[in-house]
Design a protein around this motif. Structure first.
Motif, PDB file in Angstrom:
ATOM      1  N   CYS A 280     -29.848  67.982 -31.895  1.00 27.00           N
ATOM      2  CA  CYS A 280     -28.909  67.570 -33.195  1.00 27.00           C
ATOM      3  C   CYS A 280     -27.989  68.379 -33.232  1.00 27.00           C
ATOM      4  O   CYS A 280     -26.705  68.023 -33.840  1.00 27.00           O
ATOM      5  CB  CYS A 280     -30.122  67.854 -34.464  1.00 27.00           C
ATOM      6  N   GLU A 281     -27.882  69.778 -32.806  1.00 28.69           N
ATOM      7  CA  GLU A 281     -26.729  70.521 -32.813  1.00 28.69           C
ATOM      8  C   GLU A 281     -25.211  69.883 -32.058  1.00 28.69           C
ATOM      9  O   GLU A 281     -24.351  69.837 -32.709  1.00 28.69           O
ATOM     10  CB  GLU A 281     -27.091  71.989 -32.208  1.00 28.69           C
ATOM     11  N   LYS A 282     -25.643  69.453 -30.867  1.00 28.59           N
ATOM     12  CA  LYS A 282     -24.562  68.819 -29.973  1.00 28.59           C
ATOM     13  C   LYS A 282     -24.073  67.589 -30.818  1.00 28.59           C
ATOM     14  O   LYS A 282     -22.831  67.214 -30.831  1.00 28.59           O
ATOM     15  CB  LYS A 282     -24.917  68.454 -28.741  1.00 28.59           C
ATOM     16  N   ALA A 283     -25.223  66.845 -31.468  1.00 27.94           N
ATOM     17  CA  ALA A 283     -24.856  65.401 -31.853  1.00 27.94           C
ATOM     18  C   ALA A 283     -24.072  65.762 -33.222  1.00 27.94           C
ATOM     19  O   ALA A 283     -22.992  64.912 -33.381  1.00 27.94           O
ATOM     20  CB  ALA A 283     -26.160  64.898 -32.478  1.00 27.94           C
TER      21      ALA A 283
ATOM     22  N   ASN B 151     -32.179  71.447 -41.154  1.00 23.86           N
ATOM     23  CA  ASN B 151     -32.535  72.067 -42.228  1.00 23.86           C
ATOM     24  C   ASN B 151     -31.288  72.874 -42.717  1.00 23.86           C
ATOM     25  O   ASN B 151     -31.557  73.872 -43.462  1.00 23.86           O
ATOM     26  CB  ASN B 151     -33.897  73.195 -41.845  1.00 23.86           C
ATOM     27  N   ARG B 152     -30.065  72.471 -42.465  1.00 24.58           N
ATOM     28  CA  ARG B 152     -28.960  73.039 -43.019  1.00 24.58           C
ATOM     29  C   ARG B 152     -28.681  71.793 -44.591  1.00 24.58           C
ATOM     30  O   ARG B 152     -27.759  71.121 -44.310  1.00 24.58           O
ATOM     31  CB  ARG B 152     -27.716  72.851 -42.156  1.00 24.58           C
TER      32      ARG B 152
ATOM     33  N   ASP C 172     -23.499  67.853 -48.882  1.00 27.24           N
ATOM     34  CA  ASP C 172     -22.100  67.720 -49.086  1.00 27.24           C
ATOM     35  C   ASP C 172     -21.778  66.505 -48.362  1.00 27.24           C
ATOM     36  O   ASP C 172     -20.967  65.785 -48.941  1.00 27.24           O
ATOM     37  CB  ASP C 172     -21.521  68.953 -48.321  1.00 27.24           C
ATOM     38  N   CYS C 173     -22.326  66.098 -47.181  1.00 26.26           N
ATOM     39  CA  CYS C 173     -22.113  65.026 -46.555  1.00 26.26           C
ATOM     40  C   CYS C 173     -22.266  63.753 -47.119  1.00 26.26           C
ATOM     41  O   CYS C 173     -21.653  62.610 -47.482  1.00 26.26           O
ATOM     42  CB  CYS C 173     -22.607  64.856 -45.297  1.00 26.26           C
ATOM     43  N   PHE C 174     -23.490  63.726 -47.777  1.00 30.22           N
ATOM     44  CA  PHE C 174     -23.977  62.716 -48.690  1.00 30.22           C
ATOM     45  C   PHE C 174     -23.374  62.358 -49.958  1.00 30.22           C
ATOM     46  O   PHE C 174     -23.014  61.310 -50.367  1.00 30.22           O
ATOM     47  CB  PHE C 174     -25.490  62.498 -48.685  1.00 30.22           C
TER      48      PHE C 174
END
Length: 199
Positions: free
Chosen positions: A67-70, A99-100, A106-108
């Protein structure tokens, strides 16, 4: 579709990138991650600034559990096109998985400003507020969501559950009944209604 798109592979880089982007997405939908990754790489190599190609690459990496790289690929897609809603939505999902939660929120929230009636975005906002243990905000977002999709039994039962947690049995009963009306086979809803009638 695959055959048609493969004919464009030998064209100039911009056409090749577009064809490879679409091929990557089709393979991703077919759960053929290796092929999806190969075509995502080809699309990026043909046009490094193609936000859809970067999003596809992020999706393949996400599906493989990184997920980090994605998130890095999604952010790069957004640097190339700040209105790439797919990248923004998937970045929110990646942050949620990592879990950030504040960054996911913020994105949503940004996505909601662009797509105010998107059922998926409204659902994610409600879900994040539930994770943040703010049931009132979660209920507010779910109420907005049922104004968009009024017959979704899952959303209606979730509203029932939240109202029940808040101690509002009459509202919980209303939403559980609505959920049951649209999908009478949900055992959890049947159990809740049975217990309510016993009480």
């Amino acid at each position: 579709a695959l055959e048609t798109l493969k004919m464009f592979e030998k064209k100039d880089s911009r056409v090749k990138s577009a064809a490879a982007t679409n091929l990557s997405f089709l393979y991703y939908l077919g759960n053929e991650l290796e092929q999806a990754t190969n075509y995502a790489d080809l699309a990026i190599n043909s046009d490094r600034y193609n936000p859809a190609a970067l999003t596809n690459k992020g999706n393949t990496v996400f599906a493989n559990g990184d997920c980090e790289k994605a998130a890095e690929f999604y952010k790069e897609a957004l640097r190339n096109d700040s209105l790439c809603t797919e990248a923004l939505y998937n970045l929110g999902l990646a942050y949620k998985k990592l879990n950030r939660i504040d960054e996911a929120l913020d994105c949503f929230v940004k996505l909601h400003a662009i797509l105010p009636n998107s059922a998926q975005v409204l659902y994610q906002l409600a879900s994040i507020y539930q994770i943040m243990e703010d049931p009132n905000q979660a209920i507010e977002w779910l109420l907005q969501l049922i104004s968009v999709v009024p017959t979704d039994p899952h959303v209606l039962s979730k509203l029932g559950s939240l109202y029940d947690t808040e101690g509002d049995k009459s509202q919980a009963f209303h939403y559980y009944c609505e959920s049951y009306r649209y999908f009478p086979s949900n055992i959890e809803v049947i159990e809740w209604l049975g217990a309510y009638y016993i009480d």
